[in-house]
Design a protein around this motif. Structure first.
Motif, short mmCIF file in Angstrom:
data_model
loop_
_atom_site.label_atom_id
_atom_site.label_comp_id
_atom_site.label_asym_id
_atom_site.label_seq_id
_atom_site.Cartn_x
_atom_site.Cartn_y
_atom_site.Cartn_z
N ILE A 119 11.76 -8.34 -17.59
CA ILE A 119 11.90 -7.65 -18.87
C ILE A 119 13.39 -7.61 -19.19
O ILE A 119 14.19 -7.13 -18.39
N GLN A 120 13.75 -8.13 -20.36
CA GLN A 120 15.16 -8.17 -20.72
C GLN A 120 15.35 -7.92 -22.20
O GLN A 120 14.46 -8.19 -23.02
N LYS A 121 16.50 -7.36 -22.53
CA LYS A 121 16.82 -7.08 -23.92
C LYS A 121 17.16 -8.37 -24.64
O LYS A 121 17.70 -9.31 -24.06
N ALA A 122 16.85 -8.40 -25.94
CA ALA A 122 17.12 -9.59 -26.75
C ALA A 122 17.67 -9.17 -28.10
O ALA A 122 17.49 -8.02 -28.54
N GLY A 123 18.36 -10.09 -28.78
CA GLY A 123 18.87 -9.83 -30.12
C GLY A 123 20.11 -8.95 -30.11
O GLY A 123 20.91 -8.96 -29.17
N PHE A 124 20.26 -8.14 -31.16
CA PHE A 124 21.44 -7.30 -31.32
C PHE A 124 21.58 -6.29 -30.20
O PHE A 124 22.68 -6.00 -29.72
N GLU A 125 20.44 -5.74 -29.74
CA GLU A 125 20.47 -4.74 -28.67
C GLU A 125 21.06 -5.33 -27.40
O GLU A 125 21.82 -4.67 -26.69
N ALA A 126 20.69 -6.58 -27.11
CA ALA A 126 21.21 -7.23 -25.90
C ALA A 126 22.72 -7.46 -26.02
O ALA A 126 23.48 -7.23 -25.07
N SER A 127 23.17 -7.88 -27.21
CA SER A 127 24.61 -8.10 -27.41
C SER A 127 25.39 -6.80 -27.30
O SER A 127 26.46 -6.74 -26.70
N LEU A 128 24.81 -5.72 -27.86
CA LEU A 128 25.49 -4.42 -27.81
C LEU A 128 25.55 -3.90 -26.38
O LEU A 128 26.59 -3.38 -25.95
N ALA A 129 24.47 -4.05 -25.64
CA ALA A 129 24.46 -3.60 -24.24
C ALA A 129 25.44 -4.40 -23.40
O ALA A 129 26.14 -3.85 -22.55
N GLU A 130 25.51 -5.70 -23.64
CA GLU A 130 26.45 -6.54 -22.90
C GLU A 130 27.89 -6.15 -23.22
O GLU A 130 28.75 -6.09 -22.33
N PHE A 131 28.16 -5.87 -24.51
CA PHE A 131 29.51 -5.45 -24.90
C PHE A 131 29.89 -4.12 -24.25
O PHE A 131 31.01 -3.93 -23.78
N ALA A 132 28.93 -3.17 -24.20
CA ALA A 132 29.20 -1.87 -23.59
C ALA A 132 29.50 -2.01 -22.10
O ALA A 132 30.35 -1.28 -21.57
N GLU A 133 28.81 -2.90 -21.41
CA GLU A 133 29.05 -3.09 -19.98
C GLU A 133 30.33 -3.86 -19.71
O GLU A 133 31.05 -3.58 -18.75
N ARG A 134 30.63 -4.83 -20.57
CA ARG A 134 31.80 -5.68 -20.33
C ARG A 134 33.10 -4.99 -20.75
O ARG A 134 34.12 -5.10 -20.07
N ASP A 135 33.08 -4.31 -21.89
CA ASP A 135 34.29 -3.66 -22.41
C ASP A 135 33.96 -2.20 -22.73
O ASP A 135 33.80 -1.82 -23.90
N GLY A 136 33.86 -1.41 -21.67
CA GLY A 136 33.48 -0.01 -21.84
C GLY A 136 34.45 0.78 -22.69
O GLY A 136 34.03 1.60 -23.52
N LEU A 137 35.77 0.54 -22.51
CA LEU A 137 36.78 1.29 -23.26
C LEU A 137 36.70 0.96 -24.75
O LEU A 137 36.70 1.87 -25.60
N LEU A 138 36.63 -0.32 -25.09
CA LEU A 138 36.54 -0.71 -26.49
C LEU A 138 35.25 -0.20 -27.13
O LEU A 138 35.25 0.22 -28.29
N TYR A 139 34.17 -0.22 -26.35
CA TYR A 139 32.90 0.28 -26.87
C TYR A 139 33.01 1.78 -27.18
O TYR A 139 32.55 2.24 -28.24
N GLY A 140 33.64 2.54 -26.28
CA GLY A 140 33.81 3.97 -26.52
C GLY A 140 34.67 4.24 -27.74
O GLY A 140 34.36 5.13 -28.55
N LEU A 141 35.76 3.47 -27.91
CA LEU A 141 36.63 3.65 -29.08
C LEU A 141 35.88 3.29 -30.36
O LEU A 141 36.03 3.98 -31.39
N ALA A 142 35.07 2.21 -30.32
CA ALA A 142 34.31 1.81 -31.50
C ALA A 142 33.30 2.88 -31.89
O ALA A 142 33.13 3.17 -33.08
N VAL A 143 32.63 3.47 -30.91
CA VAL A 143 31.67 4.53 -31.20
C VAL A 143 32.38 5.74 -31.80
O VAL A 143 31.90 6.36 -32.76
N ALA A 144 33.55 6.11 -31.23
CA ALA A 144 34.29 7.26 -31.75
C ALA A 144 34.76 7.02 -33.18
O ALA A 144 34.64 7.90 -34.05
N CYS A 145 35.28 5.81 -33.45
CA CYS A 145 35.73 5.49 -34.81
C CYS A 145 34.56 5.49 -35.78
O CYS A 145 34.68 5.95 -36.93
N GLY A 146 33.42 4.96 -35.33
CA GLY A 146 32.24 4.96 -36.19
C GLY A 146 31.79 6.36 -36.54
O GLY A 146 31.41 6.65 -37.68
#
Length: 257
Positions: free
Chosen positions: A215-242
């Motif tokens: 069972i694996q994520k696909a589409g935008f959710e998969a890209s977002l999850a991969e981004f959160a795992e790979r670049d945790g700091l940038l993901y946190g800043l993006a969420v805060a700015c959003g």
């Protein structure tokens, strides 16, 4: 008899012992899953997996089949609540280590009718017979089936649709072919799932087979999850700015002059 003749005779005797004494063709079990990969998208609410199998060998049965599906391992905590001064509080807990996040056992008839209690326990056929390691103080153990924490853990998992026992979940299509259907709820964890099928006749296990699906994520959710795992700091800043932008936009739309 010459030395060469004795050597040939000895080789023939060994071959006869190795192959002549064995059955002409032992039972063999073959299984296949309908979906080797299950994709999770934004509208994923669950999926249905169908497992097909066939028993091959000299016998035509009657056979019994037990299938166990185990999901990725996880660590879970079960709490015990106590009524203290009119308030329900968590007073004790038990940690379950490396337990399957998903566990379903399907058989063609009740497991107790398939084999003896010793064989069922050894092969872990049934929820009550699966090993669930707990941390009990400084020790680790698989406690008795009627342990209150274990019972609560199984009850919670069952209510979430993640643990289930299907005493008539395997249906024979012929004397040797069968199928079983497993429901994968929307909250099933991504990862690799192990499928184990065991073939019985007259209370004895004749063969077993294993397969997997993912069972694996696909589409935008998969890209977002991969981004959160790979670049945790940038993901946190993006969420805060959003969040700040949404708050600013809401302030402009709903402010009172």
């Amino acid at each position: 008899m010459t030395r060469a003749g004795r050597t040939v005779h000895g080789i023939l005797l060994v071959l006869a012992l190795l192959f002549g004494a064995a059955p002409a063709a032992a039972e063999r079990l073959v299984i296949s899953a309908s979906q080797p990969d299950v994709r999770i998208t934004s509208n994923f609410t669950g999926a249905e997996l169908v497992l097909f199998g066939v028993a091959e060998g000299t016998s035509s049965g009657p056979y019994d089949v037990a299938i166990t599906v185990r999901g990725p391992q996880e660590t879970a905590v079960t709490w015990r609540k106590s009524h203290i001064l009119g308030i329900w509080l968590n007073t004790d807990s038990r940690t379950f280590l490396d337990t399957p996040s998903y566990l379903v056992v399907a058989t063609n008839r009740p497991a107790t009718a398939i084999a003896s209690a010793e064989i069922l326990r050894r092969e872990q056929i049934g929820l009550a017979r699966n090993i669930l390691i707990q941390r009990v103080g400084p020790d680790f153990a698989d406690v008795v089936p009627d342990d209150s924490f274990r019972a609560a853990f199984l009850r919670i998992k069952a209510s979430e649709g993640l643990y289930e026992e299907q005493p008539e979940g395997v249906r024979f299509l012929s004397d040797t072919a069968f199928r079983a259907t497993f429901a994968l709820p929307g909250r099933a964890r991504p990862g690799r799932y192990e499928v184990s099928a065991k073939l019985f006749r007259d209370g004895a296990m004749q063969a077993q087979a294993h397969t997997t699906f993912t069972i694996q994520k696909a589409g935008f959710e998969a890209s977002l999850a991969e981004f959160a795992e790979r670049d945790g700091l940038l993901y946190g800043l993006a969420v805060a700015c959003g969040a700040l932008l949404v708050g600013f936009a809401a302030n402009l739309l709903f402010r009172r002059d």
